[in-house]
Write a protein that holds these residues in place. Structure first.
Motif, PDB file in Angstrom:
ATOM      1  N   GLY A  67       0.803  -1.220   0.000  1.00 20.07           N
ATOM      2  CA  GLY A  67       0.000   0.000   0.000  1.00 20.07           C
ATOM      3  C   GLY A  67       0.831   1.262   0.000  1.00 20.07           C
ATOM      4  O   GLY A  67       0.402   2.316   0.451  1.00 20.07           O
ATOM      5  N   ARG A  68       2.076   1.152  -0.492  1.00 21.60           N
ATOM      6  CA  ARG A  68       2.976   2.296  -0.641  1.00 21.60           C
ATOM      7  C   ARG A  68       3.481   2.859   0.682  1.00 21.60           C
ATOM      8  O   ARG A  68       3.847   4.020   0.770  1.00 21.60           O
ATOM      9  CB  ARG A  68       2.317   3.418  -1.458  1.00 21.60           C
ATOM     10  N   LEU A  69       3.512   2.057   1.699  1.00 20.14           N
ATOM     11  CA  LEU A  69       4.158   2.407   2.950  1.00 20.14           C
ATOM     12  C   LEU A  69       5.277   1.404   3.208  1.00 20.14           C
ATOM     13  O   LEU A  69       5.326   0.339   2.586  1.00 20.14           O
ATOM     14  CB  LEU A  69       3.168   2.374   4.119  1.00 20.14           C
ATOM     15  N   TRP A  70       6.163   1.743   4.145  1.00 14.48           N
ATOM     16  CA  TRP A  70       7.278   0.883   4.512  1.00 14.48           C
ATOM     17  C   TRP A  70       7.287   0.703   6.022  1.00 14.48           C
ATOM     18  O   TRP A  70       7.174   1.683   6.770  1.00 14.48           O
ATOM     19  CB  TRP A  70       8.605   1.499   4.082  1.00 14.48           C
ATOM     20  N   LEU A  71       7.420  -0.535   6.451  1.00 13.41           N
ATOM     21  CA  LEU A  71       7.664  -0.820   7.861  1.00 13.41           C
ATOM     22  C   LEU A  71       9.163  -0.650   8.100  1.00 13.41           C
ATOM     23  O   LEU A  71       9.981  -1.232   7.389  1.00 13.41           O
ATOM     24  CB  LEU A  71       7.237  -2.249   8.209  1.00 13.41           C
ATOM     25  N   THR A  72       9.530   0.173   9.086  1.00 11.25           N
ATOM     26  CA  THR A  72      10.934   0.384   9.421  1.00 11.25           C
ATOM     27  C   THR A  72      11.257  -0.387  10.694  1.00 11.25           C
ATOM     28  O   THR A  72      10.471  -0.378  11.647  1.00 11.25           O
ATOM     29  CB  THR A  72      11.243   1.879   9.628  1.00 11.25           C
ATOM     30  N   ILE A  73      12.407  -1.034  10.688  1.00  6.58           N
ATOM     31  CA  ILE A  73      12.825  -1.806  11.858  1.00  6.58           C
ATOM     32  C   ILE A  73      14.289  -1.523  12.153  1.00  6.58           C
ATOM     33  O   ILE A  73      15.136  -1.544  11.256  1.00  6.58           O
ATOM     34  CB  ILE A  73      12.621  -3.323  11.641  1.00  6.58           C
ATOM     35  N   HIS A  74      14.559  -1.255  13.420  1.00  3.94           N
ATOM     36  CA  HIS A  74      15.931  -1.167  13.915  1.00  3.94           C
ATOM     37  C   HIS A  74      16.046  -2.184  15.034  1.00  3.94           C
ATOM     38  O   HIS A  74      15.234  -2.189  15.967  1.00  3.94           O
ATOM     39  CB  HIS A  74      16.246   0.243  14.420  1.00  3.94           C
ATOM     40  N   LEU A  75      17.032  -3.067  14.952  1.00  5.34           N
ATOM     41  CA  LEU A  75      17.134  -4.160  15.914  1.00  5.34           C
ATOM     42  C   LEU A  75      17.719  -3.735  17.250  1.00  5.34           C
ATOM     43  O   LEU A  75      17.671  -4.499  18.219  1.00  5.34           O
ATOM     44  CB  LEU A  75      17.976  -5.298  15.315  1.00  5.34           C
ATOM     45  N   GLY A  76      18.267  -2.515  17.334  1.00 10.08           N
ATOM     46  CA  GLY A  76      18.822  -2.052  18.598  1.00 10.08           C
ATOM     47  C   GLY A  76      19.985  -2.923  19.040  1.00 10.08           C
ATOM     48  O   GLY A  76      20.820  -3.345  18.243  1.00 10.08           O
ATOM     49  N   MET A  77      20.025  -3.246  20.339  1.00 10.10           N
ATOM     50  CA  MET A  77      21.117  -4.063  20.871  1.00 10.10           C
ATOM     51  C   MET A  77      20.804  -5.553  20.881  1.00 10.10           C
ATOM     52  O   MET A  77      21.693  -6.384  20.669  1.00 10.10           O
ATOM     53  CB  MET A  77      21.449  -3.620  22.297  1.00 10.10           C
ATOM     54  N   THR A  78      19.555  -5.896  21.141  1.00 15.90           N
ATOM     55  CA  THR A  78      19.226  -7.312  21.351  1.00 15.90           C
ATOM     56  C   THR A  78      18.058  -7.787  20.487  1.00 15.90           C
ATOM     57  O   THR A  78      17.527  -8.867  20.719  1.00 15.90           O
ATOM     58  CB  THR A  78      18.881  -7.561  22.833  1.00 15.90           C
ATOM     59  N   GLY A  79      17.663  -6.999  19.496  1.00 16.59           N
ATOM     60  CA  GLY A  79      16.512  -7.365  18.680  1.00 16.59           C
ATOM     61  C   GLY A  79      16.796  -8.523  17.731  1.00 16.59           C
ATOM     62  O   GLY A  79      17.904  -8.664  17.215  1.00 16.59           O
ATOM     63  N   ARG A  80      15.764  -9.359  17.533  1.00 18.83           N
ATOM     64  CA  ARG A  80      15.841 -10.483  16.590  1.00 18.83           C
ATOM     65  C   ARG A  80      14.506 -10.598  15.876  1.00 18.83           C
ATOM     66  O   ARG A  80      13.458 -10.362  16.478  1.00 18.83           O
ATOM     67  CB  ARG A  80      16.109 -11.809  17.316  1.00 18.83           C
ATOM     68  N   LEU A  81      14.545 -10.980  14.613  1.00 16.88           N
ATOM     69  CA  LEU A  81      13.336 -11.261  13.854  1.00 16.88           C
ATOM     70  C   LEU A  81      13.273 -12.765  13.625  1.00 16.88           C
ATOM     71  O   LEU A  81      14.215 -13.344  13.070  1.00 16.88           O
ATOM     72  CB  LEU A  81      13.346 -10.495  12.532  1.00 16.88           C
ATOM     73  N   ILE A  82      12.186 -13.377  14.051  1.00 14.98           N
ATOM     74  CA  ILE A  82      12.091 -14.835  14.026  1.00 14.98           C
ATOM     75  C   ILE A  82      10.806 -15.238  13.310  1.00 14.98           C
ATOM     76  O   ILE A  82       9.714 -14.824  13.699  1.00 14.98           O
ATOM     77  CB  ILE A  82      12.107 -15.400  15.459  1.00 14.98           C
ATOM     78  N   TYR A  83      10.962 -16.034  12.267  1.00 19.99           N
ATOM     79  CA  TYR A  83       9.822 -16.536  11.506  1.00 19.99           C
ATOM     80  C   TYR A  83       9.385 -17.855  12.141  1.00 19.99           C
ATOM     81  O   TYR A  83      10.153 -18.829  12.191  1.00 19.99           O
ATOM     82  CB  TYR A  83      10.231 -16.734  10.050  1.00 19.99           C
ATOM     83  N   LEU A  84       8.167 -17.880  12.635  1.00 14.43           N
ATOM     84  CA  LEU A  84       7.661 -19.016  13.403  1.00 14.43           C
ATOM     85  C   LEU A  84       6.722 -19.863  12.563  1.00 14.43           C
ATOM     86  O   LEU A  84       5.816 -19.338  11.908  1.00 14.43           O
ATOM     87  CB  LEU A  84       6.905 -18.528  14.641  1.00 14.43           C
ATOM     88  N   GLN A  85       6.914 -21.160  12.595  1.00 12.50           N
ATOM     89  CA  GLN A  85       6.007 -22.073  11.931  1.00 12.50           C
ATOM     90  C   GLN A  85       4.748 -22.274  12.766  1.00 12.50           C
ATOM     91  O   GLN A  85       4.697 -21.885  13.944  1.00 12.50           O
ATOM     92  CB  GLN A  85       6.696 -23.408  11.677  1.00 12.50           C
TER      93      GLN A  85
END
Length: 201
Positions: A67-85
């Motif tokens: 929809g022409r927007l962007w999600l911005t993410i900064h992981l900081g010091m301890t951030g993780r992105l985890i794809y869960l089944q």
């Protein structure tokens, strides 16, 4: 602490895992992770949308929504992105959870909550507003020398300044300087030293 290489790995991970999947539900489990947006706003803009691309600049990720927007993410010091089944438990420190229509989820797990998530209409405008410097892997040798030339600070402090060059943190600043044979407190590097440092970066 995630620096440019770790964030680039996260970009590739997201590109392989979450593109073109409709988002069924957005759960803000700790609104302290949000930057300049409310839980209701992020839920409204992400629900029923899909990500169509992922970009990285320095330590920051940008996920393009259809929809022409962007999600911005900064992981900081301890951030993780985890794809869960399906059926997998959420990580213990999940702050934001995106549930896709296929039953899989993307969790933004962040123990210390120095990370952040928000929305922008334009990555370039976002970076300009934040006065973020060029990505460390995109600036050429002459551009790097121009940025560093004539500055008074210690070279390690200059490398850590995200407004000068974006993406380098403590670990990789130390390693690049070591490989270039330059003391972290050195000042006023000459052109040969700057060229060698650019190569090691």
């Amino acid at each position: 602490m995630p620096e440019l290489p770790e964030v680039e790995l996260a970009r590739g991970y997201l590109e392989a895992a979450v593109l073109c999947q409709p988002i069924e539900e957005v759960l803000v489990e700790d609104e302290r992770i949000l930057s300049r947006i409310t839980p209701a706003e992020i839920e409204q803009h992400l629900a029923k949308k899909s990500f169509c691309s992922v970009q990285r600049h320095g330590k920051r990720l940008f996920l393009e929504l259809d929809g022409r927007l962007w999600l911005t993410i900064h992981l900081g010091m301890t951030g993780r992105l985890i794809y869960l089944q399906k059926g997998e438990d959420e990580p213990a420190h999940t702050r934001l959870l995106l549930r896709f229509q296929n039953g899989f989820c993307l969790a933004f797990d962040d123990l210390r909550i120095f990370g952040e998530a928000g929305l922008t209409a334009s990555p370039s405008s976002f970076l300009a507003e934040a006065k973020t410097g060029p990505d460390a892997l995109q600036v050429d040798r002459e551009g790097f020398a121009e940025i560093m030339r004539g500055r008074r600070g210690a070279i390690k402090s200059l490398l850590l300044n995200q407004r000068l060059v974006s993406g380098i943190g403590n670990l990789y600043a130390d390693e690049a300087l070591f490989q270039a044979g330059i003391h972290p407190q050195s000042r006023g590097l000459n052109e040969l030293q700057l060229g060698r440092l650019h190569s090691t970066i």
